[in-house]
Write a protein that holds these residues in place. Structure first.
Motif, PDB file in Angstrom:
ATOM      1  N   ARG B 202       1.641  -2.097 -32.034  1.00 55.87           N
ATOM      2  CA  ARG B 202       1.621  -2.604 -30.665  1.00 55.87           C
ATOM      3  C   ARG B 202       2.824  -2.104 -29.885  1.00 55.87           C
ATOM      4  O   ARG B 202       3.833  -1.700 -30.454  1.00 55.87           O
ATOM      5  CB  ARG B 202       1.658  -4.130 -30.681  1.00 55.87           C
ATOM      6  N   THR B 203       2.688  -2.171 -28.588  1.00 55.75           N
ATOM      7  CA  THR B 203       3.800  -1.833 -27.711  1.00 55.75           C
ATOM      8  C   THR B 203       4.467  -3.142 -27.303  1.00 55.75           C
ATOM      9  O   THR B 203       3.805  -4.047 -26.810  1.00 55.75           O
ATOM     10  CB  THR B 203       3.277  -1.116 -26.459  1.00 55.75           C
ATOM     11  N   VAL B 204       5.751  -3.243 -27.547  1.00 60.41           N
ATOM     12  CA  VAL B 204       6.462  -4.476 -27.229  1.00 60.41           C
ATOM     13  C   VAL B 204       7.587  -4.157 -26.260  1.00 60.41           C
ATOM     14  O   VAL B 204       8.446  -3.329 -26.549  1.00 60.41           O
ATOM     15  CB  VAL B 204       7.031  -5.138 -28.504  1.00 60.41           C
ATOM     16  N   LEU B 205       7.564  -4.795 -25.104  1.00 59.89           N
ATOM     17  CA  LEU B 205       8.619  -4.624 -24.110  1.00 59.89           C
ATOM     18  C   LEU B 205       9.302  -5.975 -23.933  1.00 59.89           C
ATOM     19  O   LEU B 205       8.655  -6.966 -23.599  1.00 59.89           O
ATOM     20  CB  LEU B 205       8.018  -4.138 -22.786  1.00 59.89           C
ATOM     21  N   VAL B 206      10.595  -6.015 -24.210  1.00 59.93           N
ATOM     22  CA  VAL B 206      11.328  -7.278 -24.189  1.00 59.93           C
ATOM     23  C   VAL B 206      12.481  -7.190 -23.218  1.00 59.93           C
ATOM     24  O   VAL B 206      13.267  -6.251 -23.268  1.00 59.93           O
ATOM     25  CB  VAL B 206      11.912  -7.605 -25.585  1.00 59.93           C
ATOM     26  N   SER B 207      12.577  -8.172 -22.354  1.00 59.10           N
ATOM     27  CA  SER B 207      13.790  -8.243 -21.549  1.00 59.10           C
ATOM     28  C   SER B 207      14.604  -9.421 -22.039  1.00 59.10           C
ATOM     29  O   SER B 207      14.056 -10.435 -22.456  1.00 59.10           O
ATOM     30  CB  SER B 207      13.449  -8.433 -20.077  1.00 59.10           C
ATOM     31  N   SER B 208      15.894  -9.243 -22.039  1.00 55.01           N
ATOM     32  CA  SER B 208      16.750 -10.329 -22.500  1.00 55.01           C
ATOM     33  C   SER B 208      18.160 -10.094 -22.019  1.00 55.01           C
ATOM     34  O   SER B 208      18.562  -8.988 -21.706  1.00 55.01           O
ATOM     35  CB  SER B 208      16.723 -10.417 -24.024  1.00 55.01           C
ATOM     36  N   HIS B 209      18.920 -11.196 -21.959  1.00 51.69           N
ATOM     37  CA  HIS B 209      20.338 -11.059 -21.660  1.00 51.69           C
ATOM     38  C   HIS B 209      21.155 -11.052 -22.941  1.00 51.69           C
ATOM     39  O   HIS B 209      22.318 -10.687 -22.933  1.00 51.69           O
ATOM     40  CB  HIS B 209      20.810 -12.226 -20.789  1.00 51.69           C
ATOM     41  N   VAL B 210      20.533 -11.512 -24.013  1.00 58.59           N
ATOM     42  CA  VAL B 210      21.266 -11.573 -25.270  1.00 58.59           C
ATOM     43  C   VAL B 210      21.230 -10.182 -25.889  1.00 58.59           C
ATOM     44  O   VAL B 210      20.312  -9.819 -26.596  1.00 58.59           O
ATOM     45  CB  VAL B 210      20.650 -12.622 -26.208  1.00 58.59           C
ATOM     46  N   LEU B 211      22.243  -9.408 -25.574  1.00 56.77           N
ATOM     47  CA  LEU B 211      22.169  -7.985 -25.876  1.00 56.77           C
ATOM     48  C   LEU B 211      22.305  -7.691 -27.356  1.00 56.77           C
ATOM     49  O   LEU B 211      21.637  -6.816 -27.882  1.00 56.77           O
ATOM     50  CB  LEU B 211      23.240  -7.233 -25.090  1.00 56.77           C
ATOM     51  N   THR B 212      23.155  -8.458 -28.039  1.00 57.44           N
ATOM     52  CA  THR B 212      23.275  -8.214 -29.475  1.00 57.44           C
ATOM     53  C   THR B 212      21.934  -8.474 -30.148  1.00 57.44           C
ATOM     54  O   THR B 212      21.539  -7.769 -31.068  1.00 57.44           O
ATOM     55  CB  THR B 212      24.338  -9.139 -30.081  1.00 57.44           C
ATOM     56  N   GLU B 213      21.260  -9.491 -29.634  1.00 63.04           N
ATOM     57  CA  GLU B 213      19.936  -9.848 -30.115  1.00 63.04           C
ATOM     58  C   GLU B 213      18.960  -8.687 -29.929  1.00 63.04           C
ATOM     59  O   GLU B 213      18.266  -8.255 -30.843  1.00 63.04           O
ATOM     60  CB  GLU B 213      19.473 -11.059 -29.295  1.00 63.04           C
ATOM     61  N   LEU B 214      18.951  -8.184 -28.700  1.00 62.72           N
ATOM     62  CA  LEU B 214      18.057  -7.082 -28.374  1.00 62.72           C
ATOM     63  C   LEU B 214      18.366  -5.871 -29.233  1.00 62.72           C
ATOM     64  O   LEU B 214      17.473  -5.170 -29.688  1.00 62.72           O
ATOM     65  CB  LEU B 214      18.248  -6.692 -26.910  1.00 62.72           C
ATOM     66  N   GLU B 215      19.649  -5.649 -29.428  1.00 63.87           N
ATOM     67  CA  GLU B 215      20.049  -4.452 -30.145  1.00 63.87           C
ATOM     68  C   GLU B 215      19.491  -4.451 -31.559  1.00 63.87           C
ATOM     69  O   GLU B 215      19.092  -3.428 -32.093  1.00 63.87           O
ATOM     70  CB  GLU B 215      21.572  -4.386 -30.180  1.00 63.87           C
ATOM     71  N   GLU B 216      19.464  -5.666 -32.132  1.00 63.20           N
ATOM     72  CA  GLU B 216      18.995  -5.737 -33.508  1.00 63.20           C
ATOM     73  C   GLU B 216      17.513  -5.479 -33.636  1.00 63.20           C
ATOM     74  O   GLU B 216      17.039  -5.038 -34.660  1.00 63.20           O
ATOM     75  CB  GLU B 216      19.332  -7.114 -34.091  1.00 63.20           C
ATOM     76  N   MET B 217      16.760  -5.812 -32.601  1.00 65.50           N
ATOM     77  CA  MET B 217      15.311  -5.680 -32.771  1.00 65.50           C
ATOM     78  C   MET B 217      14.701  -4.507 -32.028  1.00 65.50           C
ATOM     79  O   MET B 217      13.556  -4.167 -32.265  1.00 65.50           O
ATOM     80  CB  MET B 217      14.614  -6.981 -32.379  1.00 65.50           C
ATOM     81  N   SER B 218      15.448  -3.898 -31.124  1.00 59.89           N
ATOM     82  CA  SER B 218      14.790  -2.883 -30.309  1.00 59.89           C
ATOM     83  C   SER B 218      15.003  -1.488 -30.869  1.00 59.89           C
ATOM     84  O   SER B 218      16.031  -1.180 -31.465  1.00 59.89           O
ATOM     85  CB  SER B 218      15.303  -2.954 -28.876  1.00 59.89           C
ATOM     86  N   ASP B 219      13.996  -0.655 -30.664  1.00 61.09           N
ATOM     87  CA  ASP B 219      14.081   0.740 -31.066  1.00 61.09           C
ATOM     88  C   ASP B 219      14.556   1.589 -29.906  1.00 61.09           C
ATOM     89  O   ASP B 219      15.250   2.573 -30.087  1.00 61.09           O
ATOM     90  CB  ASP B 219      12.704   1.230 -31.523  1.00 61.09           C
ATOM     91  N   ASP B 220      14.106   1.227 -28.708  1.00 59.94           N
ATOM     92  CA  ASP B 220      14.476   1.974 -27.515  1.00 59.94           C
ATOM     93  C   ASP B 220      15.056   0.992 -26.510  1.00 59.94           C
ATOM     94  O   ASP B 220      14.834  -0.206 -26.602  1.00 59.94           O
ATOM     95  CB  ASP B 220      13.240   2.638 -26.879  1.00 59.94           C
ATOM     96  N   ALA B 221      15.764   1.531 -25.563  1.00 63.54           N
ATOM     97  CA  ALA B 221      16.286   0.674 -24.507  1.00 63.54           C
ATOM     98  C   ALA B 221      16.103   1.354 -23.167  1.00 63.54           C
ATOM     99  O   ALA B 221      16.227   2.570 -23.050  1.00 63.54           O
ATOM    100  CB  ALA B 221      17.764   0.373 -24.737  1.00 63.54           C
ATOM    101  N   VAL B 222      15.744   0.545 -22.182  1.00 60.59           N
ATOM    102  CA  VAL B 222      15.608   1.042 -20.817  1.00 60.59           C
ATOM    103  C   VAL B 222      16.525   0.195 -19.959  1.00 60.59           C
ATOM    104  O   VAL B 222      16.510  -1.033 -20.057  1.00 60.59           O
ATOM    105  CB  VAL B 222      14.147   0.922 -20.329  1.00 60.59           C
ATOM    106  N   PHE B 223      17.327   0.844 -19.135  1.00 60.94           N
ATOM    107  CA  PHE B 223      18.282   0.101 -18.314  1.00 60.94           C
ATOM    108  C   PHE B 223      17.808   0.073 -16.875  1.00 60.94           C
ATOM    109  O   PHE B 223      17.419   1.094 -16.320  1.00 60.94           O
ATOM    110  CB  PHE B 223      19.659   0.758 -18.398  1.00 60.94           C
ATOM    111  N   LEU B 224      17.838  -1.109 -16.322  1.00 63.88           N
ATOM    112  CA  LEU B 224      17.463  -1.274 -14.923  1.00 63.88           C
ATOM    113  C   LEU B 224      18.697  -1.713 -14.149  1.00 63.88           C
ATOM    114  O   LEU B 224      19.464  -2.551 -14.615  1.00 63.88           O
ATOM    115  CB  LEU B 224      16.409  -2.369 -14.775  1.00 63.88           C
ATOM    116  N   SER B 225      18.862  -1.116 -12.994  1.00 64.97           N
ATOM    117  CA  SER B 225      19.944  -1.558 -12.124  1.00 64.97           C
ATOM    118  C   SER B 225      19.511  -1.337 -10.691  1.00 64.97           C
ATOM    119  O   SER B 225      19.105  -0.235 -10.326  1.00 64.97           O
ATOM    120  CB  SER B 225      21.205  -0.762 -12.435  1.00 64.97           C
ATOM    121  N   ARG B 226      19.585  -2.394  -9.917  1.00 68.44           N
ATOM    122  CA  ARG B 226      19.164  -2.342  -8.516  1.00 68.44           C
ATOM    123  C   ARG B 226      17.787  -1.726  -8.372  1.00 68.44           C
ATOM    124  O   ARG B 226      17.556  -0.878  -7.504  1.00 68.44           O
ATOM    125  CB  ARG B 226      20.172  -1.560  -7.693  1.00 68.44           C
TER     126      ARG B 226
END
Lengths: 366, 331
Positions: B202-226
């Protein structure tokens, strides 16, 4: 667990032509069941229903008692009055309760954060809207059903035919459905539940109180002096007894209420009185004691307005021509009420459609 | 659902790029506020993609567009091979969306909530009933299955929301702050669940503020700003744990002494907090070392060289650092 199950695991299949207006019974039932479950369990539903039963029952008995104290002996006259009173009571209370049932169903869900999760499912906007209307209408019909015994009691006292009870129940139910539609529309339009409830009440008040008020206010403007045909009676010079009727042309002040009668027709109570069909089986004397019949005749005469000949030939037997106002007006009033309800429904479906281009001010989608 | 079943399913359905999320130049404005100003994103099937950005950067708006709730003003969106705008129902049938703030019908039991959603997705009753039992077990709500949702705690409601998003077995999962309100145990469970769902193809897209958390589970990261996707300075590797090179966070009582020694030793370093002005007092730097042995050598030599060392530890939060290097300010 085996892999076999995976083959039959539930796969969501969108309908073949998934338009916004696509409606299936399954979808409507899902939403209505959800709404009713939530409502029945979260509110003191049974308490409200019992309170309603007690209030309507108590008022019915009070009216009944008051009438018999005023005018004992004439059961048939009392019956017509009682039936009219109970009918108006049920309709009036129904119009008071129903706006609260439907007018928060969309913006309330939005505020609670449950609407968007439902919208992203395969339910179409029409199914969500219809399910919500159905739930609100079912709830208001429960109140209506609780008052049927008293309508039956009032009909049993007097000359009211049994099918009048049926007509009253059906008409009230349809009118309440229209109010549900209006409430739903406002709840889709207005962000705050309090706002949409107020707007729904204002709309109902405009129909109930505003229309006769407007009719009264506009009355002077439709009243004018003009030459009209009047049937007068010629009296015998010797005996003074009326002999013949004669058509004359006179200057009279007449009200052209045929231009404004529709204001009255919009009124749910007029729809009720005209559609109940109570005194059509009564003779003249009794009809005058039947408020529903009197109201009906009044509005029908207003519809005829000044177009008819004025008949003042009272004395001659068989000379007086009864005003012909047999055309029922309740289909007009009911039709307009239903149109308002349908408009509310259409607004709701459009506002529920995905994806949304515009958002109501001050709302978040989720 | 067991892992074997899931693997069999993944193999059976065959994962193509059509199953992922593709976003190209998506824009969306709310009045004068440009919530999305050109987002490009690709989330591949079989991977957990983290959506990272400050408050108001457009994460939730982007997820609403992907979930098919909002019309984008411009750009292209494809979710599981379908455009949520033109083929809304087809896309929504394959998308599980869990909003950041949502409610439940308080009077309904957890099981009834899930049953209602199974009905709303037009699933067959019998298989979906079994699936609901499995889901309740997955999110550890079996004992609350027949209690009204009003008794559930915030974290339990969050888990119920996750089960709700999974009820129709979606190909694409959009999770907006799924970990908020969860206790540590539930966070671990969530991480493992998302990992498993991704492993199932499956494709899983997760947004979170808990970055250490995200880091442990994510394979890729996309950064959004403005409202834009931005590529942070990832030269030090957001996603590459492991091979030989590791980043160590080294702190000393005197930052100048530490940096002077590192320069003399010829070791490459960079400030640990590049957004703050360098101090003359205590401070730390990030140093690339060659595995644990390299780290041991660094520490030994630094102490021998008279650097007042306080701590040296593997640098955590590569995602966090990448996040903080985003040039744009929060708003």
């Amino acid at each position: 667990m085996t892999t076999v199950e995976l083959d039959e695991h539930p796969v969501a299949v969108p309908p073949a032509h998934p338009g916004h207006w696509h409606v299936t019974w399954h979808g409507v039932r899902t939403v209505a069941a959800l709404e009713l479950r939530q409502r029945v369990r979260s509110t003191r539903w049974v308490v409200a229903l019992v309170a309603w039963f007690v209030v309507v029952g108590g008022l019915t008995l009070l009216i009944s008692g008051a009438l018999s104290a005023v005018d004992d002996g004439a059961d048939r006259q009392r019956g017509a009055l009682l039936f009219a009173a109970v009918t108006f009571l049920v309709l009036g209370l129904g119009l008071l309760v129903t706006p609260t049932l439907a007018s928060t169903s969309i913006n309330g869900d939005r505020a609670a954060g449950t609407l968007a999760t439902l919208q992203v499912t395969l339910l179409t906007p029409a199914e969500i809207a219809l399910g919500k209307v159905l739930a609100a209408w079912t709830a208001s019909c429960a109140f209506l059903l609780a008052s049927v015994p008293f309508l039956g009691f009032a009909a049993a006292v007097g000359p009211t035919p049994w099918w009048s009870v049926l007509r009253v129940v059906v008409l009230v139910a349809v009118l309440l459905a229209a109010v549900c539609g209006m409430g739903l529309g406002f709840s889709a339009l207005v962000a705050r539940p309090a706002g949409s409830t107020v707007l729904t009440f204002v709309t109902v008040a405009a129909l109930v109180l505003g229309t006769p008020l407007l009719f009264g206010v506009t009355y002077p403007s439709v009243e004018q002096t003009e030459s009209v045909q009047v049937r007068v009676q010629r009296t015998d010079d010797v005996t003074g007894n009326p002999t013949t009727c004669e058509l004359t042309t006179q200057q009279r002040s007449v009200a052209h209420t045929e231009r404004t009668w529709w204001l009255l027709a919009l009124n749910p109570f007029v729809v009720m009185a005209d559609g109940a069909g109570t005194s059509s089986s009564l003779d003249q004397a009794e009809a005058r004691n039947d408020p529903l019949g009197v109201l009906r005749e009044g509005v029908r005469l207003a519809r005829t307005g000044a177009s008819a000949t004025i008949d003042e030939c009272w004395g001659v037997d068989g000379g007086r021509v009864e005003p012909t106002a047999d055309a029922p007006i309740w289909p007009w009033g009911l039709g307009v009420n239903l149109l308002l309800g349908a408009a509310g429904f259409v607004v709701a479906v459009r506002r529920l459609s995905l994806p949304q281009g515009k958002l109501a001010r001050g709302t978040r989608v989720a | 659902m067991t892992t074997q079943d899931a693997a069999a399913e993944a193999a059976g359905s065959g994962t193509t790029t059509d199953d992922g999320i593709v976003v190209r130049g998506v824009t969306r404005a709310f009045g004068a506020v440009q919530a999305l100003a050109g987002v490009d994103l690709e989330a591949r099937p079989g991977a957990v993609t983290a959506l990272v950005g400050p408050n108001g950067s457009g994460k939730t708006t982007l997820l609403l567009v992907l979930a098919g709730l909002l019309t984008p003003d411009g750009g292209e969106v494809s979710v599981a091979g379908h455009d949520p705008v033109t083929a809304g129902p087809a896309a929504r049938a394959r998308t599980g969306w869990m909003p950041d703030a949502f409610g439940t019908w308080d009077s309904l039991t957890a099981r009834e909530v899930l049953t209602t959603f199974a009905d709303a997705y037009r699933l067959d009753r019998a298989p979906s009933r079994r699936r609901i039992d499995e889901l309740l077990a997955t999110v550890h709500l079996t004992e609350y299955a027949d209690r009204p949702a009003s008794v559930l705690s915030r974290g339990q409601k969050q888990r119920l929301g996750l089960a709700r998003a999974l009820v129709h077995d979606p190909q694409v999962l959009l999770l907006d702050e799924p970990a908020s309100g969860l206790d540590p145990r539930s966070r671990v469970d969530l991480r493992q669940l998302l990992r498993r769902l991704a492993d199932e193809g499956r494709t899983v897209l997760v947004s979170s503020h808990v970055l250490t958390e995200l880091e442990e589970m994510s394979d890729d990261a996309v950064f959004l700003s403005r409202g834009r996707t931005v590529v942070p300075d990832t030269s030090h590797g957001v996603t590459s744990p492991g091979d030989g090179r590791r980043t160590f966070h080294v702190r000393a009582l005197s930052l100048p002494a530490l940096t002077a020694w590192l320069d003399a030793a010829g070791a490459a370093w960079r400030p640990d907090e590049p957004w703050t002005a360098p101090t003359t007092g205590p401070g730390g730097v990030l140093v690339e070392v060659n595995g644990d042995e390299g780290a041991a050598a660094l520490i030994r030599d630094a102490v021998a060289g008279g650097v007042p060392l306080v701590s040296a530890a593997p640098a955590a939060g590569a995602l966090e650092r990448a996040y903080l290097t985003l040039e744009e300010e929060r708003r």
